[in-house]
Design a protein around this motif. Structure first.
Motif, PDB file in Angstrom:
ATOM      1  N   THR A 190       0.937  -1.140   0.063  1.00 30.62           N
ATOM      2  CA  THR A 190      -0.268  -0.011  -0.191  1.00 30.62           C
ATOM      3  C   THR A 190       0.839   1.543   0.223  1.00 30.62           C
ATOM      4  OG1 THR A 190      -1.778  -0.899   1.254  1.00 30.62           O
ATOM      5  CG2 THR A 190      -1.870   1.041   1.398  1.00 30.62           C
ATOM      6  N   ARG A 191       2.042   1.398   0.531  1.00 30.77           N
ATOM      7  CA  ARG A 191       2.509   2.336   0.997  1.00 30.77           C
ATOM      8  C   ARG A 191       3.454   2.908  -0.222  1.00 30.77           C
ATOM      9  NH1 ARG A 191       8.051   4.229   2.512  1.00 30.77           N
ATOM     10  NH2 ARG A 191       7.418   6.304   3.687  1.00 30.77           N
ATOM     11  N   GLU A 192       3.940   1.920  -1.024  1.00 27.58           N
ATOM     12  CA  GLU A 192       4.591   1.791  -2.432  1.00 27.58           C
ATOM     13  C   GLU A 192       3.295   2.429  -3.198  1.00 27.58           C
ATOM     14  OE1 GLU A 192       7.531   2.780  -4.749  1.00 27.58           O
ATOM     15  OE2 GLU A 192       7.338   2.245  -3.109  1.00 27.58           O
ATOM     16  N   ALA A 193       2.618   2.043  -3.875  1.00 27.90           N
ATOM     17  CA  ALA A 193       1.469   1.793  -4.314  1.00 27.90           C
ATOM     18  C   ALA A 193       0.981   3.998  -4.106  1.00 27.90           C
ATOM     19  CB  ALA A 193       0.001   1.834  -4.011  1.00 27.90           C
ATOM     20  N   ILE A 194       0.566   4.094  -3.005  1.00 30.66           N
ATOM     21  CA  ILE A 194       0.561   5.602  -2.665  1.00 30.66           C
ATOM     22  C   ILE A 194       2.383   6.440  -3.327  1.00 30.66           C
ATOM     23  CG2 ILE A 194       0.072   7.364  -0.742  1.00 30.66           C
ATOM     24  CD1 ILE A 194      -1.190   5.465   0.708  1.00 30.66           C
ATOM     25  N   LEU A 195       2.573   6.263  -2.677  1.00 30.13           N
ATOM     26  CA  LEU A 195       4.435   7.121  -3.809  1.00 30.13           C
ATOM     27  C   LEU A 195       4.492   7.204  -4.983  1.00 30.13           C
ATOM     28  CD1 LEU A 195       6.949   5.813  -1.051  1.00 30.13           C
ATOM     29  CD2 LEU A 195       6.470   7.897  -1.350  1.00 30.13           C
ATOM     30  N   ARG A 196       4.053   6.032  -5.674  1.00 33.05           N
ATOM     31  CA  ARG A 196       3.292   5.904  -7.356  1.00 33.05           C
ATOM     32  C   ARG A 196       2.742   6.599  -7.292  1.00 33.05           C
ATOM     33  NH1 ARG A 196       4.169   0.349  -6.455  1.00 33.05           N
ATOM     34  NH2 ARG A 196       1.944   0.031  -7.227  1.00 33.05           N
ATOM     35  N   SER A 197       1.488   6.920  -7.159  1.00 34.43           N
ATOM     36  CA  SER A 197       0.102   7.279  -7.185  1.00 34.43           C
ATOM     37  C   SER A 197       0.380   9.423  -7.169  1.00 34.43           C
ATOM     38  CB  SER A 197      -0.837   7.160  -6.165  1.00 34.43           C
ATOM     39  OG  SER A 197      -2.157   8.308  -7.021  1.00 34.43           O
ATOM     40  N   ALA A 198       1.172   9.267  -6.069  1.00 33.10           N
ATOM     41  CA  ALA A 198       1.761  10.743  -5.521  1.00 33.10           C
ATOM     42  C   ALA A 198       2.821  11.015  -6.745  1.00 33.10           C
ATOM     43  CB  ALA A 198       2.090  10.667  -4.221  1.00 33.10           C
ATOM     44  N   ARG A 199       4.106  10.674  -6.808  1.00 27.54           N
ATOM     45  CA  ARG A 199       4.802  10.767  -8.166  1.00 27.54           C
ATOM     46  C   ARG A 199       4.219  11.552  -8.901  1.00 27.54           C
ATOM     47  NH1 ARG A 199       7.253   5.929  -6.466  1.00 27.54           N
ATOM     48  NH2 ARG A 199       8.546   5.996  -4.582  1.00 27.54           N
ATOM     49  N   ASP A 200       2.878  10.523  -9.567  1.00 21.17           N
ATOM     50  CA  ASP A 200       2.057  11.136 -10.920  1.00 21.17           C
ATOM     51  C   ASP A 200       1.389  12.351 -10.301  1.00 21.17           C
ATOM     52  OD1 ASP A 200       3.623   9.169 -12.016  1.00 21.17           O
ATOM     53  OD2 ASP A 200       1.219   7.776 -12.068  1.00 21.17           O
ATOM     54  N   ALA A 201       0.708  12.307  -9.219  1.00 22.82           N
ATOM     55  CA  ALA A 201       0.084  13.782  -9.270  1.00 22.82           C
ATOM     56  C   ALA A 201       0.581  14.604  -8.888  1.00 22.82           C
ATOM     57  CB  ALA A 201      -1.377  13.762  -7.442  1.00 22.82           C
ATOM     58  N   PHE A 202       1.950  14.788  -7.681  1.00 23.26           N
ATOM     59  CA  PHE A 202       3.335  16.076  -7.773  1.00 23.26           C
ATOM     60  C   PHE A 202       3.086  16.886  -9.108  1.00 23.26           C
ATOM     61  CE2 PHE A 202       2.727  14.409  -3.110  1.00 23.26           C
ATOM     62  CZ  PHE A 202       2.294  15.730  -2.461  1.00 23.26           C
ATOM     63  N   ALA A 203       4.267  15.572 -10.113  1.00 26.29           N
ATOM     64  CA  ALA A 203       4.331  15.922 -11.161  1.00 26.29           C
ATOM     65  C   ALA A 203       3.676  16.470 -12.265  1.00 26.29           C
ATOM     66  CB  ALA A 203       5.052  14.247 -11.302  1.00 26.29           C
ATOM     67  N   ASP A 204       2.101  16.036 -12.390  1.00 21.88           N
ATOM     68  CA  ASP A 204       0.741  16.182 -13.333  1.00 21.88           C
ATOM     69  C   ASP A 204       0.544  17.809 -12.593  1.00 21.88           C
ATOM     70  OD1 ASP A 204       1.218  14.195 -14.700  1.00 21.88           O
ATOM     71  OD2 ASP A 204      -0.314  12.942 -14.100  1.00 21.88           O
ATOM     72  N   ARG A 205       0.227  18.245 -11.362  1.00 24.63           N
ATOM     73  CA  ARG A 205      -0.729  19.076 -10.876  1.00 24.63           C
ATOM     74  C   ARG A 205       0.470  20.166 -10.118  1.00 24.63           C
ATOM     75  NH1 ARG A 205      -3.408  14.714  -9.582  1.00 24.63           N
ATOM     76  NH2 ARG A 205      -4.807  13.709 -11.189  1.00 24.63           N
ATOM     77  N   GLY A 206       1.245  20.200  -9.655  1.00 22.21           N
ATOM     78  CA  GLY A 206       1.854  20.645  -8.689  1.00 22.21           C
ATOM     79  C   GLY A 206       2.074  20.219  -7.278  1.00 22.21           C
ATOM     80  N   PHE A 207       2.453  20.851  -6.392  1.00 24.67           N
ATOM     81  CA  PHE A 207       2.429  20.711  -5.361  1.00 24.67           C
ATOM     82  C   PHE A 207       0.751  21.103  -5.173  1.00 24.67           C
ATOM     83  CE2 PHE A 207       2.855  21.752  -0.568  1.00 24.67           C
ATOM     84  CZ  PHE A 207       2.522  20.943   0.594  1.00 24.67           C
ATOM     85  N   ASP A 208       0.643  22.404  -4.801  1.00 27.53           N
ATOM     86  CA  ASP A 208      -0.069  23.138  -4.857  1.00 27.53           C
ATOM     87  C   ASP A 208      -1.527  22.051  -5.326  1.00 27.53           C
ATOM     88  OD1 ASP A 208       0.928  25.555  -3.044  1.00 27.53           O
ATOM     89  OD2 ASP A 208       0.639  26.435  -4.512  1.00 27.53           O
TER      90      ASP A 208
END
Length: 199
Positions: A13-31
């Motif tokens: 689960t932790r790695e799945a969340i990190l993978r999703s977070a990498r995509d989200a932060f790269a696509d949309r930025g932190f804010d």
């Protein structure tokens, strides 16, 4: 009973969340990335993201493998006489990079940012949202000037890190920390506190 499709709380689960977070932060930025979007991408409930990582800031730091947590370090930089802020900022920066553990992680992050597009975006987000925004927010600055001031500060600090810690160009690479601080702080002070050149 039918399964909901949500990922159970297991070791993946932790790695799945990190993978999703990498995509989200790269696509949309932190804010613009949200915990809900990240949870949906990972197939988990948003509460599970908080369970594993706490806040969005902590998830972001884990995603970029940040060498330190600005939330814990910056208060000591920002607390005190404004005129001494540049010295405290540079001194803290040098202490982090001189440390064998955090320094090695910082060098790895910088090298990665120079080699990969995704890493470069994450490094920009880290510098902009986690460090520069917090420092500049403490100063009474013209909002139109703040981004340029932040970029100039980052240019000096990252430039120094490249020469001292990556290229290891002497004599800067072997200079005592107090020499580095005394040499760099006046320039940082000018970028933060002095009038900028009129375009």
């Amino acid at each position: 009973m039918a399964r909901t499709g949500r990922r159970p709380g297991n070791q993946d689960t932790r790695e799945a969340i990190l993978r999703s977070a990498r995509d989200a932060f790269a696509d949309r930025g932190f804010d613009n990335a949200s915990i809900r979007q990240i949870a949906t991408g990972a197939g988990v409930d948003p509460a599970l993201v908080h369970h594993y990582f706490g806040t969005k800031e902590q998830l972001f730091l884990a995603t970029v493998e940040a060498p330190f947590d600005p939330v814990s370090l910056l208060p000591q930089v920002l607390d005190g006489d404004l005129e001494e802020l540049p010295n405290r900022l540079v001194s803290t920066f040098v202490r982090i990079w001189d440390d064998p553990v955090t320094g090695a992680a910082a060098v790895a992050l910088l090298r990665s940012g120079l080699q990969h597009d995704w890493s470069a975006r994450m490094l920009r987000e880290f510098l902009t949202t986690q460090i520069l925004r917090r420092v500049l927010g403490q100063l009474d600055l013209d909002p139109a000037e703040a981004p340029m001031r932040g970029s100039l500060v980052a240019a000096q600090m990252i430039g120094m890190a490249m020469i001292r810690y990556v290229l290891k160009l002497e004599p800067l690479a072997g200079a005592a920390p107090e020499v580095v601080v005394a040499s760099l702080a006046p320039t940082i002070r000018r970028y933060l506190l002095d009038p900028l050149p009129v375009p």
